[in-house]
Design a protein around this motif. Structure first.
Motif, short mmCIF file in Angstrom:
data_model
loop_
_atom_site.label_atom_id
_atom_site.label_comp_id
_atom_site.label_asym_id
_atom_site.label_seq_id
_atom_site.Cartn_x
_atom_site.Cartn_y
_atom_site.Cartn_z
N TYR A 24 15.74 -3.04 78.65
CA TYR A 24 14.60 -2.40 79.34
C TYR A 24 15.01 -1.01 79.79
CZ TYR A 24 10.85 -1.21 82.44
OH TYR A 24 9.80 -0.54 83.02
N HIS A 25 16.27 -0.88 80.18
CA HIS A 25 16.75 0.40 80.69
C HIS A 25 17.43 1.17 79.57
CE1 HIS A 25 16.42 -2.57 83.88
NE2 HIS A 25 15.96 -1.57 84.61
N ALA A 26 16.65 1.40 78.53
CA ALA A 26 17.22 1.90 77.28
C ALA A 26 17.85 3.28 77.42
CB ALA A 26 16.14 1.93 76.20
N THR A 27 17.30 4.12 78.26
CA THR A 27 17.91 5.46 78.37
C THR A 27 19.14 5.42 79.27
OG1 THR A 27 16.38 6.04 80.13
CG2 THR A 27 15.77 6.69 77.89
N GLU A 28 19.13 4.50 80.21
CA GLU A 28 20.36 4.29 80.99
C GLU A 28 21.45 3.82 80.05
OE1 GLU A 28 20.24 2.32 85.09
OE2 GLU A 28 21.14 0.74 83.87
N LEU A 29 21.07 2.90 79.19
CA LEU A 29 22.00 2.35 78.22
C LEU A 29 22.62 3.47 77.38
CD1 LEU A 29 22.88 -0.51 77.52
CD2 LEU A 29 20.96 -0.66 75.92
N ASP A 30 21.82 4.39 76.92
CA ASP A 30 22.43 5.40 76.05
C ASP A 30 23.39 6.29 76.82
OD1 ASP A 30 20.88 7.79 76.85
OD2 ASP A 30 19.21 6.94 75.70
N ARG A 31 23.12 6.51 78.09
CA ARG A 31 24.07 7.33 78.87
C ARG A 31 25.37 6.59 79.09
NH1 ARG A 31 19.57 8.77 81.51
NH2 ARG A 31 18.66 10.57 80.48
N LEU A 32 25.26 5.29 79.33
CA LEU A 32 26.48 4.50 79.52
C LEU A 32 27.30 4.47 78.24
CD1 LEU A 32 25.09 1.53 81.65
CD2 LEU A 32 26.48 3.47 82.44
N ILE A 33 26.61 4.31 77.12
CA ILE A 33 27.32 4.28 75.84
C ILE A 33 28.01 5.62 75.62
CG2 ILE A 33 26.98 4.17 73.33
CD1 ILE A 33 24.74 2.07 73.93
N GLU A 34 27.33 6.67 75.98
CA GLU A 34 27.92 8.00 75.84
C GLU A 34 29.23 8.09 76.63
OE1 GLU A 34 25.17 11.12 76.80
OE2 GLU A 34 26.76 12.64 76.81
N GLN A 35 29.19 7.63 77.85
CA GLN A 35 30.40 7.69 78.67
C GLN A 35 31.49 6.78 78.11
OE1 GLN A 35 27.74 7.45 82.25
NE2 GLN A 35 29.64 8.07 83.24
N ALA A 36 31.07 5.65 77.59
CA ALA A 36 32.03 4.71 77.02
C ALA A 36 32.74 5.33 75.83
CB ALA A 36 31.33 3.42 76.61
N ILE A 37 31.99 6.00 75.00
CA ILE A 37 32.59 6.62 73.82
C ILE A 37 33.57 7.72 74.25
CG2 ILE A 37 32.13 8.01 71.74
CD1 ILE A 37 29.44 6.53 71.50
N ALA A 38 33.20 8.42 75.29
CA ALA A 38 34.02 9.55 75.74
C ALA A 38 35.35 9.10 76.35
CB ALA A 38 33.24 10.39 76.75
N ARG A 39 35.36 7.91 76.90
CA ARG A 39 36.56 7.42 77.58
C ARG A 39 37.66 7.02 76.60
NH1 ARG A 39 38.64 8.53 80.85
NH2 ARG A 39 37.30 8.31 82.65
#
Ligand code: TPP
Ligand code: TPP
Ligand code: SF4
Ligand code: SF4
Ligand code: SF4
Ligand code: SF4
Ligand code: SF4
Ligand code: SF4
Ligand code: MG
Ligand code: MG
Lengths: 281, 191, 372, 90, 281, 372, 90, 191
Positions: free
Chosen positions: E182-197
């Protein structure tokens, strides 16, 4: 203490006289000490040994069951908990002890370990943690500390070790405790409590493998490693007084988790009742 | 002394047997290496060991030959070194009729034949170097001294090459002790 | 290089390095662990990578992953670990990703005799995973041959885009012999076929003249798909018969049409032999020994050693069966490759010599079969 | 050395002044592998190493039956009988 | 926000036009939403898609890679992280994303999951948690809540579910976050941070399977389950204000762990330097 | 009972219950999952237990553990899971613990075609685990036969203390047919041999007249040892040849000396047949169909269906080969059991009919082979 | 509804009073599976279900280009072009 | 109407093809059950379906015979029900020369032969019950009404037995709608 001392000699009652002694472990190896602790715990609890099963996987630790006069089973590497799960479900009246090495329990067997914990399967898992694969000659294990050498880590280990007890807690175990082979009588009391607890209980018995790990890392003989355990472990109470940095360097001994709650076996019995009721109803 | 090998010409079979931790596998490797690398012969070294990490029976076999070595294990030993009673009991029957039996008299008390060479190998090691650990190297001195199956230079070179850093001298002393014991035995036999 | 005295496991590790292996993932197990140990020490200096995985399943998975990334990759294990690898062996066959799997056989079934030799995984190496698939299995009988066949295993794997199994046994693995390793530059090393088409034209599973499509590593701009499902020429899942059938045909053809390259065997004195002893692995040593003894006793005995055991060298065995009266098949198992020999040569011609108790077959046993 | 094990030893030591318990130490040579743990850790120094590094019960009289050696011998090669305890088996 | 909206349409750039669309998932299944979130994250980061790999195991979620124009690999059930480990080591320059279902990641794949975390292997693990084995028709998974029904739990599930994120933390991950479809745009930001880490990062994307789990438990259609996610999840900040009991019933969203530190790849590079130095020295 | 219309997987579950199965551990996989689902519902009411394990390795481990505890136990899977079970199959063989493993074959290798049928695991079911070991494999061709062979699988398993594999295929598993299940009391059910000696005299691996030692469950006062290592008659690890060799001899003898009990096959019109079609599993249905068509066209065709595929019914096939000119072996694989037929019957006599693309072999294909 | 998603919507609503953004909604019938998510959750009620339950863009003028539907359509079947944004691709 | 089966006497082959979610597998099971349990014939039902959990092609086959059924799949269909265009295109070629083709005219627009029965099955389902979901049961009514391959009592009993709790009436209404449509079609053909 008097009765206790008396019982100590009963250990020979529990050894299999048909088996060739001395045990196969290297001179000074702590696995035999853990075996003694388990026997003392069972003896003190007065368990009917016909109702005790000891299941192991493969490794030096895995050779433990062969020496004791219980229902014993030496299974495949890493799978002891899964075998034990079936046995326990078939024989809920039995006390099923599962003895494993660190590799057995946490490398190849890691998944069965966390799932047995999650299910709160009524088993007592005793992990002899010597921080190495002993049986195969000293390759690093999931508990080998950082930077230490192993035959497969000639440049020093770069894989952070598992916090075995933390993992067991996070996965869902009911009872988690740790001691060392130096603290052999503490160990047997923890094992006793672990056996008594319904659900999945874990005792980490910190040991050493001077033959492989000790030699590769120049840590000396059994005596030296035993002394190290003595000097580098603290009780929970002591640990709480320490700074996090200081605590990091110590082996913390004691009961790290103890929670009530039904184990898998009880819950399944409920399903059986339910299903039978539905059948008849 | 190699005359015992006539039945299998060109092929000399050695079995080193005892317990885990006695360094017999290494001894076999050194002996075979002496033959193969330093004497230019062919050699194959094999071993068997229990599942036990340490302790338990241990056996090392060396086949030395001028020709190609197919079957790499001992068929009928030309020489048996027994470093434990169990090893002696177990493998003596497989020794060739006129094969050589060497026992470490420290560990082996019951010897099945009077023709055996009884050498207090472990004691010699301790005496010569202060370390029982090098009994395996002493035994190499005895074996080579008695049989000449490899040259003295070869075995010395092989021992030196395999000696852990800083232990070359010690190991050569152990080897020398073995050679001396062999000389004495030969003197007894011939004498 | 000068002569060295080394173990089969060492020769395997050295062979791998010379063949270009730069990735090893494994899980220790007797009697194969030395291969991992040596490579854990040697690989980093060559810019390669070693990792000890949590089990054998993960080990082969990592090996396949690394191969997809473009590194020649290998794992080594023994029976119990080999059993665990079966699912991913099938994956490698299905996806046609090169990789080398060393199985140093010990005595089974199950934990069996962990330190004793056997040849009990011969049928498993062909049939251990589910479903029909081609595979190549090589079996060395000496330390030098171990070196050479390890190189060949990599070469075949890359050349034919197939998993190759190097089926050693404890004797060969732990035996020490003198070897004269060739200089690396004298060793023929084959690399996987690359493509010269642009990404849009690249089909990782297309039909080619050689039946082996080029394999481009991940990260080189070709962005294709790999799956263990049946797939079309692009690598996308398919259920269409007109895409599945050509795939099956091609993957078997790439092996079967190149048997003259893949099948390796050595014959000695087979011409005119009444009895041929057919063997592989360390048992071939006992066999050769026995044949020489037999010939010394004026038996018309011949010797044939298989280096490639799968695909099974049908034609060669057929030819031997044609001339010889009897084929003796000694194996450190209870009769495995002998089944194929019987199939090809006719059951009546075959005499099996077997044991699976942890001991090598002796020349004596084989001699009795030759004479009996 | 404030842990339970040591507490046990301390208690033993303390008792010494009152009615010091005594133990009879028996060593099974056949099972003993000579690891030296008993020699190194017996709080009373009951054991000594022989020429081969194997334990001998050098000072039997010093034994307080603390059981450290019994519980820690990895080879079950030591038994200690409490001399002041008539019921003691072993 | 303008640029963001613009980028959204780029999603089609990342879909494989050679692949048959629509996607194979059931109408309304959240897996497609997670795929969209991943694409947005990668697009926003501006990663060279030649250097992006997506590896999956088997399951409905496992079918994700086939649709996107990266280097994609659909492996065996539960083993995606192990394949990815090899790939990452061979190609340290690549961003290796591993997408898994809850069964794939935590049932058969549980061991690889905790070991990848322990090693701090430089991978981004995205677990689509629908609390069930979707692909095989609705058997219970290690994340199925207690008492819920599944085709193999006809009397209700008695196995306590894994706390996925807690497990990842205990095992050693560097970055752990959770959100819902449901929080699809939150999800994409989290994924972004995950990839960056650097190191091992985990994003739990809470989804649903109305087709199996929803039907068996009468939870309604995709719309209903989506609404449930909306109404039963809270941010970390909100959760902190709740009582433990209240929090228990909620899905807590946000970054649950984020720690610096070298990943396995960096540490191994150090070994290579060391070994080469020794070689030359 | 009245007639029911049911699926093969249902019949398998019902057969297991009638045979006394009271424990099931499994991990879902198409096309076997229905077996687990039905048993998860049915077992508790019978006081039995169902558990879904974390993977297939654990599933078989739990099954063996439960069997040691005295419950008849089973698991069910398909190719990928069956590959993962191989190590523990060897353990069951080595420890002689009864258990039934159902493998509903789908098209492989690897993930292949998960919902399509195949018979690609025939060789794997015999040779999938490392080391030499005996095993029994049964293969049903109809829903009713699935019920019956499931019961037989349990009976053989208990009687011979061996793992038994029920090798189904997707067609049989998902096909629905009318069946008339017998009343439970009409079904012959075999339980494991118990001992009547006191614990001190009990040797779990002793040599007995039947070659099958009694098996006492854990918890009954007998306190013995079980290990996957080679073991002596007490179950303790051994490396002694004089203990290993008798074990090997006995475990093979317990199967090989009871072939008349174990080998099951059905023949129709084979007497005087020029061509015999030999088949098993769902392919036997196509084969019988084809043979009937062929006979209608006046071909001297006969039909033989194997219910036991391992051990391979050598004698029966030899007899058929003796009289028939040709043996047609249709299989939904690229030629697996045909290898054994060729070995026994002679290669020239055998005509293979194969496909491994996810489709059943049609009667037409077989008819062509009969006529061609 | 204090989470990020909702905040996004609220911002959009708020803007309406100033310069209400508008969007042009495009629906790919071929990819749409009729799951109804867009219909149920579009904050402006842009979609309505047809007889078969499939979405139709019933009130195109209401769209504020909030992108909820774009981001949540599991089948990538919706595109929304911002009408007030000249650079918007679509 | 069963006259189309002469080529394979006693064996009647039906293929129901469409998409996942249309309930064709259940329809096949009900039809086969009607034949096997309620009419006392032999019947075998098989199916094929994609890996897709939902959606994708789906196919259910029923073979009905007085005698034993060996090969359980369709060899050459006597009857094809096509509930999607794709199914119609894909399976028409395998229909027997004078076999029966029934298409759901709601989903299938291109029909390869003029002899097909075009029935708006999905619409009939909706009209008769308000639920498109029971289109599969409507189709059973059409099939049985047109062919008589099972008795009306049998199909009614089979449908009733398989109807989920509380939906028996609804399903029988759907079946009835199918029968009515079949009557009309037969009237057209004969008329
Ligand atoms: C499937 C499989 N893989 C590998 C092995 C080899 N193996 C035997 S024991 C062991 C690890 C031993 O380490 P640990 O479990 O820590 O026990 P320890 O010997 O240290 O007590 C390994 C890798 C095996 N027996 N089976
Ligand atoms: C070794 C193996 N065992 C079992 C399966 C069958 N299988 C396929 S997907 C799956 C689980 C799917 O659940 P999950 O991982 O949660 O993914 P989802 O479908 O829910 O996205 C299973 C058990 C398999 N393919 N391989
Ligand atoms: S190898 Fe290590 S763990 Fe094994 S017996 Fe020896 S000291 Fe103990
Ligand atoms: S602790 Fe036991 S084994 Fe070790 S030296 Fe003392 S008596 Fe011997
Ligand atoms: S019991 Fe053992 S450790 Fe304690 S004092 Fe006596 S000899 Fe020493
Ligand atoms: S079965 Fe469940 S998880 Fe799989 S596609 Fe359908 S809704 Fe999604
Ligand atoms: S969300 Fe997408 S798939 Fe679902 S109804 Fe709307 S457009 Fe169609
Ligand atoms: S972008 Fe989509 S969800 Fe937002 S208002 Fe427009 S149609 Fe509705
Ligand atoms: Mg260990
Ligand atoms: Mg899931």
């Amino acid at each position: 203490m008097h009765t206790e001392l008396r019982e100590k000699h009963e250990i020979y009652d529990y050894l299999r006289h048909s088996k060739k002694f001395p045990v196969m472990w290297c001179a000074g190896c702590g696995i035999g000490i853990v075996l003694g602790a388990i026997i003392r715990a069972i003896d003190r609890m007065g368990l009917d040994r016909d109702r005790v099963a000891m299941v192991s996987g493969i490794g030096c630790t895995g050779r433990m069951p062969v020496y004791v006069d219980f229902n014993t089973m030496h299974t495949t590497h890493g799978r002891a908990l899964a075998f034990a799960t079936g046995l326990k479900l078939a024989r809920p009246d039995m006390y099923v002890l599962v003895v494993m090495g660190d590799g057995d329990a946490l490398a190849i067997g890691g998944n069965h370990f966390i799932h047995a914990a999650r299910r709160n399967m009524d088993l007592t898992a005793i992990v002899v943690n010597n921080n190495i694969y002993g049986m195969t000659g000293g390759q690093y294990s999931p508990t080998t500390p950082l930077h230490m050498r192993a035959t497969t880590a000639p440049y020093g280990n770069i894989e952070p070790p598992f916090p075995l007890c933390e993992l067991a807690k996070a996965a869902g175990a009911s009872f988690v405790a740790r001691s060392t082979v130096y603290h052999a009588t503490e160990l047997d009391r923890l094992i006793e409590q672990a056996i008594a607890r319904r659900g999945f209980s874990v005792v980490e018995a910190v040991s050493y493998c001077h033959t492989t790990y000790g030699r590769l890392n120049r840590l000396g003989a059994a005596v030296d490693m035993m002394r190290w355990l003595k000097e580098n472990s603290v009780t929970l109470a002591q640990a709480e007084k320490m700074s996090p940095e200081e605590r990091e360097t110590k082996i913390v001994r004691g009961i790290l988790l103890d929670r009530e709650g039904p184990g898998y076996v009880d819950l399944y019995d409920e399903i059986i009742r339910q299903a039978k009721a539905a059948e008849n109803g | 002394m190699v005359k015992g090998t006539t039945k299998a010409p060109g092929r000399y079979e050695i079995r080193l047997a005892g317990e885990g931790g006695q360094g017999l596998i290494l001894a076999g490797v050194i002996l075979a290496e002496a033959a193969a690398i330093y004497d230019g012969k062919n050699a194959a070294q094999t071993q068997s060991y229990g599942p036990e990490a340490r302790g338990g029976a241990s056996k090392s076999e060396v086949v030395i030959s001028e020709g190609e070595i197919d079957y790499p294990k001992v068929i009928e030993a030309d020489l048996l070194l027994a470093m434990s009673q169990e090893a002696c009991d177990k493998y003596y029957h497989n020794l060739k009729r006129d094969g050589i039996l060497i026992v470490d008299s420290v560990n082996v008390s019951r010897v099945p034949t009077s023709k055996a060479y009884r050498v207090p190998i472990t004691r010699l090691a301790e005496e010569a170097t202060g370390r029982r650990l090098v009994a395996n190297v002493v035994s190499l001195g005895v074996i080579v001294g008695l049989t000449g199956i490899v040259s003295r230079q070869a075995i010395e070179a092989a021992v030196s090459a395999r000696a852990p850093r800083g232990t070359k001298e010690l190991n050569l002393r152990a080897l020398e002790a073995g050679f001396r014991a062999a000389e004495e035995l030969k003197a007894q036999v011939t004498g | 290089m000068t002569a060295q005295f080394m173990q089969g496991n060492t020769a395997c590790a050295e062979g791998a390095l010379v063949a270009g292996c730069r990735f090893f993932a494994g899980y220790p197990i007797t009697p194969s662990s030395e291969i991992a140990e040596i490579l854990s020490y040697r690989l980093p200096a060559l810019g390669g990578k070693f990792i000890q995985m949590e089990d054998e399943i993960a080990s082969l998975a990592a090996v396949i992953g690394a191969s997809v990334g473009g590194m020649k990759a290998m794992t080594a294990t023994s029976g119990p670990g080999f059993s665990l690898m079966q699912e991913n062996i099938g994956y490698a066959a299905m996806t046609e990703i090169p990789c080398v799997i060393v199985n140093v056989q010990r005595t089974g079934p199950s934990t069996g005799l962990p330190t004793s030799p056997a040849q009990g995984d011969v049928m498993q190496s062909r049939w251990g995973t589910h479903g029909d698939h081609p595979i190549i299995v090589l079996s060395p009988s000496s330390v030098m041959e171990t070196f050479r066949l390890t190189v060949t295993a990599f070469n075949f794997s890359e050349k034919y885009r197939t998993p190759v199994i190097l089926l050693m046994d404890e004797v060969v693995a732990h035996m020490r012999e003198k070897v004269d390793l060739p200089a690396p530059e004298q060793v023929e090393v084959v690399d996987r076929i690359q493509t010269n088409v642009p990404p849009e034209w690249y089909f990782p599973y297309e039909e080619t003249a050689s039946d082996v499509p080029p394999l481009v590593s991940f990260g080189q701009g070709f962005r294709y798909h790999i799956t263990g499902l049946f797939h079309d020429v692009r690598g996308f899942p398919t259920e269409r018969l007109d895409e599945i059938q050509p795939w099956l045909k091609r993957v078997f053809a790439k092996i079967n049409n190149n048997l003259s390259d893949i099948l390796m065997y050595e014959e000695e004195d087979t011409r005119g032999a009444r009895t041929v002893v057919l063997a592989y692995g360390s048992t071939a040593r006992s066999a050769r020994h026995a044949v020489r003894l037999a010939r010394a006793r004026r038996h018309k005995a011949g010797f044939c050693k298989l280096l490639t055991i799968w695909p099974f060298p049908e034609e060669a065995v057929e030819r031997l069966a044609h001339t010889a009266k009897r084929i003796v098949v000694p194996e450190m198992n209870l009769g495995q490759l002998a089944l194929e020999v019987e199939r090809v040569a006719g059951r009546h011609k075959v005499r099996r010599v077997n044991r699976a108790d942890g001991e090598m077959i002796t020349p004596q046993q084989i001699l009795e079969a030759i004479e009996g | 050395m404030p842990d339970e094990e040591v507490a046990l030893q301390e208690k033993t030591t303390e008792k010494k002044t009152k009615r010091r318990p005594r133990g009879e130490v028996r060593l099974f040579g056949k099972w003993c592998k000579g690891c030296g743990l008993c020699i190194a850790f017996c709080p009373q120094g009951v054991f000594e190493a022989n020429g081969e590094g194997r334990p001998v019960v050098a000072h039997p009289e010093k034994c307080t039956a603390c059981d450290w050696c019994v519980v820690h011998c990895p080879d079950f090669a030591i038994q200690v009988r409490r001399l002041d305890d008539q019921e003691g088996k072993g």
